[in-house]
Write a protein that holds these residues in place. Structure first.
Motif, short mmCIF file in Angstrom:
data_model
loop_
_atom_site.label_atom_id
_atom_site.label_comp_id
_atom_site.label_asym_id
_atom_site.label_seq_id
_atom_site.Cartn_x
_atom_site.Cartn_y
_atom_site.Cartn_z
N ARG A 80 8.07 -6.23 3.63
CA ARG A 80 7.32 -5.03 3.24
C ARG A 80 6.33 -4.65 4.33
NH1 ARG A 80 2.75 -3.15 1.42
NH2 ARG A 80 2.71 -1.61 -0.23
N HIS A 81 5.61 -5.64 4.85
CA HIS A 81 4.65 -5.37 5.92
C HIS A 81 5.34 -4.75 7.13
CE1 HIS A 81 1.35 -7.10 3.84
NE2 HIS A 81 1.57 -8.37 4.14
N ARG A 141 7.87 -2.75 7.20
CA ARG A 141 8.34 -1.37 6.98
C ARG A 141 7.23 -0.39 7.31
NH1 ARG A 141 10.12 -3.19 1.75
NH2 ARG A 141 8.48 -1.92 0.85
N ARG A 142 7.58 0.72 7.91
CA ARG A 142 6.61 1.77 8.21
C ARG A 142 6.23 2.56 6.96
NH1 ARG A 142 3.60 1.77 12.64
NH2 ARG A 142 4.85 1.32 14.43
N GLN A 143 7.24 2.92 6.19
CA GLN A 143 7.02 3.73 5.00
C GLN A 143 6.74 2.83 3.81
OE1 GLN A 143 6.98 7.12 5.32
NE2 GLN A 143 7.34 6.71 7.49
N LYS A 144 5.55 2.98 3.24
CA LYS A 144 5.19 2.18 2.07
C LYS A 144 3.92 2.75 1.45
CE LYS A 144 3.32 -0.91 5.38
NZ LYS A 144 3.99 -1.85 6.19
N THR A 145 3.73 2.44 0.21
CA THR A 145 2.47 2.77 -0.44
C THR A 145 1.43 1.81 0.11
OG1 THR A 145 3.63 3.44 -2.43
CG2 THR A 145 1.29 2.92 -2.67
N ARG A 146 0.28 2.32 0.49
CA ARG A 146 -0.77 1.45 1.03
C ARG A 146 -1.45 0.71 -0.12
NH1 ARG A 146 -3.14 5.73 5.27
NH2 ARG A 146 -2.37 7.12 3.68
N ASP A 195 -1.84 -2.76 5.22
CA ASP A 195 -0.99 -1.56 5.14
C ASP A 195 -1.62 -0.37 5.84
OD1 ASP A 195 0.81 -3.04 3.60
OD2 ASP A 195 0.08 -2.22 1.70
N TRP A 196 -2.93 -0.27 5.78
CA TRP A 196 -3.63 0.86 6.41
C TRP A 196 -3.50 0.81 7.93
CZ3 TRP A 196 -5.56 4.64 3.33
CH2 TRP A 196 -5.61 4.35 1.97
N THR A 234 0.70 1.24 8.95
CA THR A 234 1.32 2.56 8.80
C THR A 234 0.88 3.51 9.92
OG1 THR A 234 -0.40 3.22 7.22
CG2 THR A 234 1.68 2.40 6.30
N ARG A 235 0.01 3.06 10.79
CA ARG A 235 -0.42 3.87 11.93
C ARG A 235 0.65 3.85 13.02
NH1 ARG A 235 -5.75 6.06 12.06
NH2 ARG A 235 -4.83 6.80 13.98
#
Length: 143
Positions: free
Chosen positions: A50-51, A53-58, A63-64, A67-68
């Motif tokens: 999960r970590h 993956r680029r696309q995910k719910t933060r 995750d913050w 996703t950058r």
């Protein structure tokens, strides 16, 4: 032998950025290398994948950052050592107090450490230019 429960993500931030992770205040992160130490008593594979993956719910502080566009996980290591003990041995600077450590009982300032501009020792040079280097490293570590 028991399965590992702790993981470390070696993250390269190619240029400085500002992030606000969850309820933490906004911080400026310099370009360079970071290491994030986390754990999962169950479903470690799912957590690390999960970590990566680029696309995910933060959901978690990490995750913050991940996703950058500036951030890239280049290497992953797995460990049997407890999360906080491993984190304490890593050195580096804690730039965001509380990051990844909101439930920490060992008193860690942060589970994200800034290591500087030099490539950290465990990161193989071949992974610096590889696509999906973090995922490939994780799969190798799971064997």
């Amino acid at each position: 032998m028991s399965l590992p429960t702790t993981y470390q993500l070696y993250i390269h931030l190619r240029r400085p950025c500002r992030i606000q992770a969850g309820r933490l205040p906004t911080h400026r992160l310099p370009a360079g290398w970071y290491i994030y130490t986390g754990s999962a008593r169950q479903h470690l594979d799912a957590r690390v994948e999960r970590h990566l993956r680029r696309q995910k719910t933060r959901r978690w502080h990490i995750d913050w950052l991940l996703t950058r566009a500036e951030a890239r996980v280049v290497h992953v290591t797995l460990h049997h050592e407890a999360e906080c003990a491993l984190n304490a041995r890593m050195g580096g600077d804690s730039l965001i107090p509380g990051f990844g450590a909101s439930d920490c009982r060992a008193g860690c300032i942060s589970h994200l450490r800034y290591l500087g501009e030099q490539v950290p020792h465990p990161v193989p040079p071949s992974q610096l230019t590889q696509r999906n280097a973090g995922l490939k490293a994780f799969r190798r570590a799971r064997r």
